[in-house]
Every structure is written in structure tokens, then in C-alpha cells.
Design an enzyme around this catalytic site. Structure first.
Site, PDB file in Angstrom:
ATOM      1  NE  ARG A   1      -3.866  -2.186   0.058  1.00  0.00           N
ATOM      2  CZ  ARG A   1      -5.007  -2.362   0.721  1.00  0.00           C
ATOM      3  NH1 ARG A   1      -5.417  -1.441   1.570  1.00  0.00           N
ATOM      4  NH2 ARG A   1      -5.733  -3.439   0.524  1.00  0.00           N
TER       5      ARG A   1
ATOM      6  CD  GLU B   1      -5.977   1.567   1.677  1.00  0.00           C
ATOM      7  OE1 GLU B   1      -6.011   1.308   0.471  1.00  0.00           O
ATOM      8  OE2 GLU B   1      -6.179   0.723   2.560  1.00  0.00           O
TER       9      GLU B   1
ATOM     10  CB  SER C   1      -9.734  -0.790   3.447  1.00  0.00           C
ATOM     11  OG  SER C   1     -10.257  -2.013   2.993  1.00  0.00           O
TER      12      SER C   1
END
Length: 347
Positions: free
Chosen positions: A161, A337, A239
Site C-alpha cells: 500500500r 488509508e 478500507s
């Protein structure tokens, strides 16, 4: 010069349906227009927000005091196994086309909202695949040098990520991405247990691409992670927290607090912990509500705006409550995120 419009509300351009007005807003229909708009703003010192699909974005209620450039560039060029895609192309549309043409490598990334240009930034990943596994290069406008150039994958700093585009936020404007997608007809080896179970195969087996895509879409819909106007749980930014990766001493501390906690061992010796498990076991179940903002009824990682009546402040109050509750119980600090625009999670 592309037309600039003042006072455009950003909420309709985000999947959360949140965000105040932009001081100026312009739609860029080509890579050249993107560069022209951003460069002109940089010359005058005007703040710039490059906006794709708005699916990984939390915009403040005050909006953005600068120029928002909506990326709407289109175009796909194919050279053998290499496919170069303009930043404004719809990501899931690209995945669907790749699967239909028998091109393997991104089938497990089906159903993810947003545009192509956003995928390298977060190194989008799901169900055992990362987009970096197929990227060979990224065409960018470097706002620091004022030049357009191509970064090979090895210079993109891809990690879980993460990428150089996230690390040096705002420096590079992504114009196009090149992928290597071999015509195979079969998926990559299935690397995610939940997906393997849904497909009825063992880990490491391969299946027809269309079957892999259908299974991933089914799993994502069950978690409210495929955009659907009739499903309030999809009014989210996906998310909200990343799965924390703990160093050995941190993992040992968590083991004392939660013996036998679920984990994945990482190649560098770290331990990845499912954020959803931490959230649920800290006392925040699916459907947990704080005012008009709510945790998804399908997936504890998603913070939602179900009735489209919340403010950004409402959503972040919920996210802070969850973050602080997890930290108090487990000693682990969750990290958001989505990209924050004009706001933050700090108290």
C-alpha cells in the site's frame, strides 16, 4: 486553456459523498491538459488537487482552497503484452477488458472503484494481487523539475500500500500507466485463502480468468466494496485503515495482550495484522454508529455515510473513536488509508 469554474462542491465527486467547495475546478480531457493546468497553477503558487474517481479521498467540509483538476483523459494503446492506459480510464473497465481478452495479472483487482492513474499511488492490492506486479512503467509530470518523463517500475518504490508517489505526495502527477498483461486465459496462482475457498481450489492453483473475476466481485459485493447506488454500505472510501505491519517487539507485545492473534508473516520479518480483527475485538462491530456516520454493516474496515447526511467531521469523529479504542486495547495505532484533503485524523 481549459475552463475553470468557481465554487464547485466536491462531495458529488467522492464515493463518500463528502467535501465542501473548490475555489476553482477544471476537467482535463487529456494528458496535455492535465500538465497545462497543473503547471499554470504552480507558476502562480496556487494549490492543486488532482482528482481521479474520488474513491480514496476524504475532503474537509471547508473544501479545497485552490484548483481541483479532474482527470478525465482517455486512451488505451496495446503493444503485444504491454498496455499503456491513460490516467483517467476507469480501473474496473480496464480489468473487465483484460479478462475478456484473456490477459492475466489484474483479475483479482476487480471491482475496485477509481481511475487507472490512482492505482500506482497506493499500490492497490486485493485478494493476493498487487498492481505493482504488472506495472512496467508510469508516465508522470514531475512538478519539481517541470518535466514529463517515464519512471520504470523499479523507481516507483512499490511496497505494501505504498509507493514513491505516496511518499513524495504531490510531486508527481500520473499521466499514464503501462502494464504487462500476458495473454494466458488463466489467472495467476490463487494466493488468498478466502478466494481459494470461494473458487473451490487449493492455494496456488489457477482458474479461468472470468471465474476469478466473478468470485472476486462476489466477495467484494458481500463486503459492500463494489459501488452500488442502492447499497448504503458502498458510500465509503473503501478500507479506511491499512493492516498494520508490526516489528518483532511490537508483535510480541500484542501476543501478550491477545494470545494467538491472526497474523501473516512478512518477508522482512515483520508481522501483518488484520485491522478488521483489531477493530471488531476492540468493541466496534459491523454497523457501529456514531451520529450519522457508521461502520459498514458488511465490513468493519469501511467508514460509511449511509444516509448521505454526515459531514466529514462526523466521519472523522467515528474514525478517531475506532483508532483510539484499538490503541487502548491492543497498543497498535491504526493508520488511515484514504488521502486526507484539508483535514487529518490527529486530535
Amino acid at each position: 486553456m481549459t475552463e475553470r469554474v468557481a465554487g464547485v462542491r466536491l462531495a458529488p465527486y467522492t464515493t463518500l459523498g463528502l467535501g465542501g467547495p473548490a475555489r476553482a475546478f477544471a476537467v482535463a480531457a487529456s494528458a496535455e491538459e492535465i500538465v497545462e493546468l497543473v503547471a499554470a497553477a504552480d507558476r502562480t503558487g496556487e494549490p492543486v488537487l488532482v482528482l481521479g474517481g474520488g474513491s480514496n479521498l476524504v475532503v474537509s467540509d471547508e473544501g479545497f482552497d485552490g484548483l481541483v483538476v479532474r482527470v478525465a483523459s482517455r486512451g488505451i494503446e496495446i503493444d503485444g503484452d504491454r498496455i499503456t492506459v491513460q490516467a483517467g480510464e476507469d480501473w474496473d473497465g480496464l480489468v473487465a477488458r483484460a479478462v475478456a481478452e484473456g490477459r492475466a495479472g489484474i483479475e483479482c483487482l476487480s471491482g475496485i472503484p477509481g481511475v487507472v492513474g490512482s492505482t500506482p499511488i497506493q499500490n492497490v492490492s486485493a485478494y493476493g494481487q498487487e498492481v505493482s506486479q504488472t506495472i512496467t512503467g508510469v508516465r508522470v509530470y514531475d512538478r519539481k523539475s517541470g518535466e514529463v518523463g517515464d519512471l520504470p517500475a523499479r523507481e516507483c518504490g512499490f511496497a505494501y500500500r505504498h509507493s514513491v508517489f505516496k511518499e513524495e505526495s504531490g510531486r508527481h502527477v500520473i499521466l499514464a500507466v503501462t502494464y504487462e498483461l500476458a495473454e494466458d486465459g488463466l489467472s495467476g496462482p490463487v494466493a488468498y485463502k478466502e478466494l481459494a475457498t470461494r473458487l473451490g481450489v487449493a492455494l496456488g492453483e489457477r482458474v479461468p480468468l472470468a471465474e476469478a473475476r466473478a468470485a472476486v466481485l462476489e466477495l467484494r459485493r458481500g463486503k459492500g466494496m463494489v459501488l452500488d447506488a442502492d447499497d448504503p454500505d458502498t458510500r465509503s472510501a473503501g478500507s479506511f485503515f491499512t493492516n498494520p505491519v508490526l516489528a518483532a517487539p511490537e508483535a510480541a507485545e500484542l501476543e501478550l495482550r491477545a494470545p494467538g492473534f491472526p497474523r501473516w508473516d512478512m518477508p522482512d520479518g515483520g508481522v501483518k495484522v488484520p485491522a478488521a480483527w483489531l477493530i471488531e475485538n476492540a468493541g466496534f462491530p459491523k454497523g457501529y454508529r456514531r451520529g450519522p456516520a457508521r461502520i459498514s454493516t458488511k465490513h468493519t474496515l469501511a467508514m460509511t455515510n449511509p444516509e448521505m447526511s454526515a459531514t466529514t467531521a462526523d466521519l472523522l469523529d467515528l474514525a478517531r473513536e475506532v483508532r483510539d479504542g484499538v490503541r487502548e486495547k491492543f497498543g497498535v495505532t491504526l493508520v488511515n488509508e484514504p488521502v486526507m484533503v484539508g483535514t487529518h485524523l490527529r486530535n
